[in-house]
Design a protein around this motif. Structure first.
Motif, mmCIF file in Angstrom:
data_model
loop_
_atom_site.group_PDB
_atom_site.id
_atom_site.type_symbol
_atom_site.label_atom_id
_atom_site.label_comp_id
_atom_site.label_asym_id
_atom_site.label_seq_id
_atom_site.Cartn_x
_atom_site.Cartn_y
_atom_site.Cartn_z
ATOM 1 N N UNK A 1 0.825 -1.211 0.000
ATOM 2 C CA UNK A 1 0.000 0.000 0.000
ATOM 3 C C UNK A 1 0.861 1.264 0.000
ATOM 4 N N UNK A 85 -0.872 4.572 12.209
ATOM 5 C CA UNK A 85 -0.517 3.169 12.045
ATOM 6 C C UNK A 85 -0.984 2.380 13.261
ATOM 7 N N UNK A 86 -1.650 1.287 12.995
ATOM 8 C CA UNK A 86 -2.137 0.455 14.089
ATOM 9 C C UNK A 86 -0.961 -0.082 14.913
ATOM 10 N N UNK A 89 2.851 -0.084 13.885
ATOM 11 C CA UNK A 89 3.526 -1.046 13.020
ATOM 12 C C UNK A 89 3.305 -0.736 11.549
ATOM 13 N N UNK A 90 4.402 -0.599 10.819
ATOM 14 C CA UNK A 90 4.306 -0.369 9.380
ATOM 15 C C UNK A 90 3.767 -1.611 8.681
ATOM 16 N N UNK A 91 4.199 -2.783 9.159
ATOM 17 C CA UNK A 91 3.788 -4.029 8.518
ATOM 18 C C UNK A 91 2.614 -4.643 9.258
ATOM 19 N N UNK A 92 1.588 -4.906 8.530
ATOM 20 C CA UNK A 92 0.468 -5.621 9.103
ATOM 21 C C UNK A 92 0.814 -7.112 9.140
ATOM 22 N N UNK A 93 0.504 -7.754 10.253
ATOM 23 C CA UNK A 93 0.840 -9.168 10.410
ATOM 24 C C UNK A 93 -0.450 -9.965 10.335
ATOM 25 N N UNK A 94 -0.416 -11.148 9.688
ATOM 26 C CA UNK A 94 -1.617 -11.977 9.676
ATOM 27 C C UNK A 94 -1.980 -12.317 11.123
ATOM 28 N N UNK A 96 -3.687 -14.587 13.234
ATOM 29 C CA UNK A 96 -3.617 -15.698 14.176
ATOM 30 C C UNK A 96 -2.997 -16.942 13.549
ATOM 31 N N UNK A 111 10.094 -13.006 12.645
ATOM 32 C CA UNK A 111 9.990 -11.838 11.762
ATOM 33 C C UNK A 111 10.030 -10.489 12.468
ATOM 34 N N UNK A 115 11.275 -6.992 10.666
ATOM 35 C CA UNK A 115 10.323 -5.986 10.180
ATOM 36 C C UNK A 115 10.567 -4.652 10.868
#
Lengths: 146, 146
Positions: A1, A85-86, A89-94, A96, A111, A115
């Motif tokens: 994004x 940013x939630x 964190x820049x990277x959203x993690x899957x 569960x 990771x 990250x």
DNA sequence: ACCATTGCAACTACATCTGTCACGAAGTAA
DNA sequence: TTACTTCGTGACAGATGTAGTTGCAATGGT
């Protein structure tokens, strides 16, 4: 994004404020004309910058004043004010990964630090640029125009 | 905006392929169970990785094979395969600043190189990590578990 | 009182993300 | 061939975010 254009709009706003503060009253309408968007968009961004403590916005008369010196506001400050940013964190993690899978229950440990270092590389580069760089850069560009 | 979880899912996929390739048939169903999502999500990501030339996907039997050595696939390669950035630009720029405004017609010249250096800082950090780091890191984590 | 301006809620239009279903295509094995 | 497994893909839904617009109340200077 991609990072939203609100960030470049915010930098555009700061540049306009500095460039025109002695000549014009810098209102959301004025800024909207330079940026070529809607004044309400500008006001929403101004609200974010105000909430972050970077500026004061003057009602009635109109106008924007900085709360700090140009050299004390970095691109990172603007970015933080603008991009929510939630958890930072820049990277959203899957959400569960499966704890019953050896990889699933260790993927975060594997990771997270990597990250984070990527995110920090970006953020520390952002901290290198200040609004003062925008002033001097724009003055140079305008001098070349003349 | 956060970077989509497809990126961490892709790294999770590569880690699973390496960890389980000798024990299990690594199918989209198997991966979906470890990642805790839908097999179709996995297949779409596998398609992106395949289109980027990083893997081959085997139909019928199922399975994934890398086209290069682990050490020759970096986080950046995965990121590029997964995240479609418009014109390759991390920062979205407001479309049409006003050319009649001195700031508006110079804002691109002012910002472009700075934004690019920020993007490059992030990307070059991404190039430092390879899938081989994921293998060795995961092996260490699993050894600590035992 | 009047005017310019900001603050804000509500709304639209659009795009992206994640997830889901359905079904055809490809490949393996009996 | 037939049956079975698995991938590929189109269509769709729901949630969220972005950018823009309208309308109007609130603020502050003249």
């Amino acid at each position: 994004m991609q990072i939203s254009s609100r960030f470049t709009v915010a930098l555009h706003i700061f540049t306009c404020v500095d460039t025109f503060k002695d000549e014009h009253k810098v209102t959301s309408d004025f800024l909207a004309a330079s940026i070529n968007t809607n004044p309400v968009i500008i006001r929403k961004i101004l609200t974010q910058l105000k909430n972050a403590g970077l500026i004061n916005v003057i009602r009635g008369t109109g106008g924007i004043e900085l709360t700090r010196d140009l050299k004390d506001i970095t691109f990172y400050d603007v970015y933080q004010a603008i991009e929510p940013l939630e958890d930072g964190d820049l990277f959203r993690f899957h959400e569960s990964p499966n704890p019953e899978c050896p990889v699933g229950r260790n993927i975060h440990s594997l990771l997270d630090d990597k990250l984070k270092s990527i995110q920090e590389a970006m953020e520390s580069e952002m901290k290198k640029y200040t609004l003062n760089d925008l002033r001097s850069g724009m003055q140079e560009l305008l001098a070349n125009e003349a």
